[in-house]
Design an enzyme around this catalytic site. Sequence first.
Site, short mmCIF file in Angstrom:
data_model
loop_
_atom_site.label_atom_id
_atom_site.label_comp_id
_atom_site.label_asym_id
_atom_site.label_seq_id
_atom_site.Cartn_x
_atom_site.Cartn_y
_atom_site.Cartn_z
N HIS A 131 -10.27 18.02 39.91
CA HIS A 131 -11.36 18.50 40.77
C HIS A 131 -11.97 17.36 41.57
CE1 HIS A 131 -11.03 22.23 38.62
NE2 HIS A 131 -11.36 21.67 37.47
N HIS B 43 -10.17 27.12 38.85
CA HIS B 43 -8.91 26.96 38.14
C HIS B 43 -7.93 28.08 38.49
CE1 HIS B 43 -12.10 25.21 35.53
NE2 HIS B 43 -11.28 24.18 35.60
#
Length: 336
Positions: free
Chosen positions: A52, A214
């Site tokens: 991320h 995700h």
Amino acid sequence: MINNPEQVVEETIEGFLAAYKRSYQKVENVNGIVRRDRKDKVAIVTGGGSGHEPLFLGLIGEGLADGVTLGNVFAAPPPTNVFEVAKAVDAGKGVLFIYGNYSGDVLNFGMAVELLEMEGITTNTVLVTDDVASAPTERKDERRGIAGDIFVVKIAGAAAEKGLSLEEVTKVTQKANDHTFSIGVALAPGTIPGATELPYTLADDELEVGMGIHGEPGMERTKMMPADALTDKLLEKLLAESNLQSGDEVAVLVNGLGSTTLMELFIVNRRVAKVLEEKGIQAYDMDVNSYCTTQEMAGFSITLLKLDNELKDYYSAPAVSPYYKKESIGGNVYAK
């Protein structure tokens, strides 16, 4: 552009420290990084899965987090990582953990809290739950944390720098989370190092509103639409959830998910600014950047932080990390 899927986290940290070793150092034997200039105050620790970036690594610095701990790609950091990072930054004033509301993170950070209690280290936790698409209003505590991490850690870091107690820092950090609302949209998936298949597929003319960072399912899969129409769709949900009214003030983040260009993000931000102005909502500050990504996922998210005088004070405080700099309102720029 990797060498070995099993080594991406370690090599990411090595590269980060090669660039920023004057300010940060690795915690021995675990995937964690701490500030060199730690102070006598409540320690702020954040973390989660890798993939991320610059989330987590970009949130360590003055007025932000004191330590970060990283798991494998899209996986929670092991309890040992969390434990060692917290021990390294604890100054005797307690440790506040801030992380997204995901089952693996809740489990592993929770186990670390038990270990820290055995060492006599006091901790509190604030779960980030800003993703309005991930659960209905009546189950807000089940929502996921996405780009709202940026605002919540910013408020926590400023409160800790002011010398507040652990309970006081926790209280204002929880308030920041309760005032933070985000929603994202995916146009194409990101890849996981070493994986042979994409985590999901979207047709070229499709997008998914509310998809998680995700690849968790969103609220709706629909056909592609112009930027203004899509922005309006996201803002309608955000404004309803946040109950913002004419005269209110907000901080705004238009966040890229990995491969979306700044050109596109600025086009989205232009529409956000126009809609807020039409509704009489003042944009106290706006930031347009890619802070919370999903590898090279195509798409973006919008985050609104509903401000009052207390939150505005902490939001406006200086903060500097390798990727984030706020010296004054409107002063968000890339900075080493």
